[in-house]
Design a protein around this motif. Sequence first.
Motif, PDB file in Angstrom:
ATOM      1  N   LEU A   5      33.607  60.144 -46.664  1.00 14.80           N
ATOM      2  CA  LEU A   5      33.875  58.937 -45.903  1.00 14.80           C
ATOM      3  C   LEU A   5      34.310  57.803 -46.817  1.00 14.80           C
ATOM      4  CD1 LEU A   5      30.888  59.031 -43.326  1.00 14.80           C
ATOM      5  CD2 LEU A   5      33.322  59.449 -42.870  1.00 14.80           C
ATOM      6  N   ALA A   6      33.709  57.754 -47.993  1.00 21.13           N
ATOM      7  CA  ALA A   6      34.094  56.706 -48.920  1.00 21.13           C
ATOM      8  C   ALA A   6      35.503  56.884 -49.418  1.00 21.13           C
ATOM      9  CB  ALA A   6      33.104  56.710 -50.107  1.00 21.13           C
ATOM     10  N   ALA A   7      35.895  58.127 -49.695  1.00 17.71           N
ATOM     11  CA  ALA A   7      37.267  58.399 -50.141  1.00 17.71           C
ATOM     12  C   ALA A   7      38.258  58.094 -49.051  1.00 17.71           C
ATOM     13  CB  ALA A   7      37.362  59.863 -50.614  1.00 17.71           C
ATOM     14  N   GLY A   8      37.907  58.430 -47.804  1.00 16.99           N
ATOM     15  CA  GLY A   8      38.830  58.134 -46.696  1.00 16.99           C
ATOM     16  C   GLY A   8      39.012  56.637 -46.492  1.00 16.99           C
ATOM     17  N   GLY A   9      37.909  55.901 -46.621  1.00 20.59           N
ATOM     18  CA  GLY A   9      38.039  54.458 -46.461  1.00 20.59           C
ATOM     19  C   GLY A   9      38.910  53.852 -47.545  1.00 20.59           C
ATOM     20  N   TYR A  10      38.674  54.328 -48.791  1.00 26.39           N
ATOM     21  CA  TYR A  10      39.512  53.811 -49.878  1.00 26.39           C
ATOM     22  C   TYR A  10      40.988  54.129 -49.654  1.00 26.39           C
ATOM     23  CZ  TYR A  10      41.292  53.067 -54.569  1.00 26.39           C
ATOM     24  OH  TYR A  10      42.043  52.640 -55.648  1.00 26.39           O
ATOM     25  N   TRP A  16      46.991  50.364 -46.289  1.00 28.65           N
ATOM     26  CA  TRP A  16      47.232  49.073 -45.641  1.00 28.65           C
ATOM     27  C   TRP A  16      47.818  48.088 -46.615  1.00 28.65           C
ATOM     28  CZ3 TRP A  16      44.895  44.206 -46.177  1.00 28.65           C
ATOM     29  CH2 TRP A  16      45.223  43.288 -45.210  1.00 28.65           C
ATOM     30  N   GLN A  17      47.355  48.183 -47.897  1.00 25.38           N
ATOM     31  CA  GLN A  17      47.873  47.306 -48.935  1.00 25.38           C
ATOM     32  C   GLN A  17      49.367  47.596 -49.206  1.00 25.38           C
ATOM     33  OE1 GLN A  17      46.484  44.719 -50.556  1.00 25.38           O
ATOM     34  NE2 GLN A  17      44.594  44.853 -49.362  1.00 25.38           N
ATOM     35  N   LEU A  18      49.746  48.826 -49.092  1.00 24.33           N
ATOM     36  CA  LEU A  18      51.158  49.192 -49.336  1.00 24.33           C
ATOM     37  C   LEU A  18      52.076  48.800 -48.186  1.00 24.33           C
ATOM     38  CD1 LEU A  18      50.715  52.743 -50.978  1.00 24.33           C
ATOM     39  CD2 LEU A  18      51.343  50.605 -52.115  1.00 24.33           C
ATOM     40  N   VAL A  20      51.653  46.439 -45.818  1.00 20.01           N
ATOM     41  CA  VAL A  20      51.687  45.016 -45.458  1.00 20.01           C
ATOM     42  C   VAL A  20      52.887  44.325 -46.084  1.00 20.01           C
ATOM     43  CG1 VAL A  20      50.454  42.814 -45.786  1.00 20.01           C
ATOM     44  CG2 VAL A  20      49.243  44.795 -44.894  1.00 20.01           C
ATOM     45  N   PRO A  21      53.239  44.565 -47.405  1.00 16.23           N
ATOM     46  CA  PRO A  21      54.418  43.895 -47.960  1.00 16.23           C
ATOM     47  C   PRO A  21      55.705  44.351 -47.289  1.00 16.23           C
ATOM     48  CG  PRO A  21      52.941  44.601 -49.701  1.00 16.23           C
ATOM     49  CD  PRO A  21      52.408  45.177 -48.459  1.00 16.23           C
ATOM     50  N   VAL A  22      55.789  45.617 -46.897  1.00 17.27           N
ATOM     51  CA  VAL A  22      57.015  46.117 -46.224  1.00 17.27           C
ATOM     52  C   VAL A  22      57.206  45.429 -44.910  1.00 17.27           C
ATOM     53  CG1 VAL A  22      58.062  48.187 -45.252  1.00 17.27           C
ATOM     54  CG2 VAL A  22      56.842  48.324 -47.404  1.00 17.27           C
ATOM     55  N   ALA A  23      56.132  45.246 -44.229  1.00 17.54           N
ATOM     56  CA  ALA A  23      56.252  44.545 -42.948  1.00 17.54           C
ATOM     57  C   ALA A  23      56.660  43.093 -43.151  1.00 17.54           C
ATOM     58  CB  ALA A  23      54.926  44.623 -42.197  1.00 17.54           C
ATOM     59  N   GLN A  24      56.173  42.539 -44.266  1.00 16.29           N
ATOM     60  CA  GLN A  24      56.555  41.168 -44.532  1.00 16.29           C
ATOM     61  C   GLN A  24      58.004  41.055 -44.979  1.00 16.29           C
ATOM     62  OE1 GLN A  24      53.653  39.739 -47.355  1.00 16.29           O
ATOM     63  NE2 GLN A  24      51.960  39.572 -45.819  1.00 16.29           N
ATOM     64  N   GLU A  25      58.653  42.191 -45.602  1.00 21.24           N
ATOM     65  CA  GLU A  25      60.046  42.143 -46.077  1.00 21.24           C
ATOM     66  C   GLU A  25      61.027  42.573 -45.003  1.00 21.24           C
ATOM     67  OE1 GLU A  25      60.161  44.591 -49.488  1.00 21.24           O
ATOM     68  OE2 GLU A  25      58.942  43.233 -50.724  1.00 21.24           O
TER      69      GLU A  25
END
Length: 313
Positions: A5-10, A16-18, A20-25
């Motif tokens: 579960l910890a690996a999946g959350g990470y 999501w971090q990857l 988010v910038p694409v959506a912003q560009e």
Amino acid sequence: MLAVLAAGGYGAWRAWQLFVPVAQEGPDLSPEALDARLLDAEQAVITLRRTQQGLDQRLTDTTARTGLLRDEVLGVGQRAAILEDSLRELSAQAGEGREALRLDEAELLLSLAQARLGIAGDLAGAIRATALAREVLEPMTDPQFISIRQTLGQELATLQALPADPRALAAGELDALEAVLPRLASRAPGEPTAAGGQRPGWQRVMDAVVQVRPSSSQDLISPSDRATGEAGLGLDLALARTALDRRDAAAFRASLQRVDQWLQRLYADDAALRERRERLAALGTLPLVPDLPMQGASLQQLRDLRRSLSGGP
């Protein structure tokens, strides 16, 4: 399980971090950007319309050119057909011209043959002209010329079967007479009346003083008179030849009679002279005009054929 579960959350957090910038560009939706993009689209549409108009114009020109080429091809085909018809007509006219020329030549030769027979009685010339006319008509194998060729062949065979020209026989007799004249015995003064041994002296003396000769038609005693008689004989022979060439039977017989008279006056009456006189008399009864068959059937048939071909009356 806790570790999974910890690996999946990470992993979810990194994703999501990857993203988010694409959506912003993403695309700029500001009014200025939209106006620029609209202008570019309008210019592209205008360019496409111009390209389409050019293609339409080219297509129209191509269609027009294709129509022109089709018309030209049809025109060339029509002209080729017209040329073929013209060539066919020219070929037919050339064939008719060759036939007309051959018919003209044959008619001229047959007319010449008939004239040679009717006017001069030249059998050899008539045979030659008729043979030439047959050679002229020989290449004409059309069925309409078979009859004239058969008639012409029959006329030529009839002419070739005729006997020799009487003028040739008469001319040969005259030549033989002229050739034998120097060998005939002459009773001119000073020539012995008979061949033999030496005569007695008193007879030679008497012959020098008195000449005894029988009374006959031979009255040419002096050398000058005898030369005149021989010249007259040659002249009458020439007149006989002239009458023979002209087929003048009356003048020919009259010339032969004068020749016979000269022979009696110039030469001794021996066996050779009597033989020549007999042959001369037989020559006077020879007909100078040969018994020629009726000619002109081929010529008349040829003229009728030419009138039928030309459509004349």
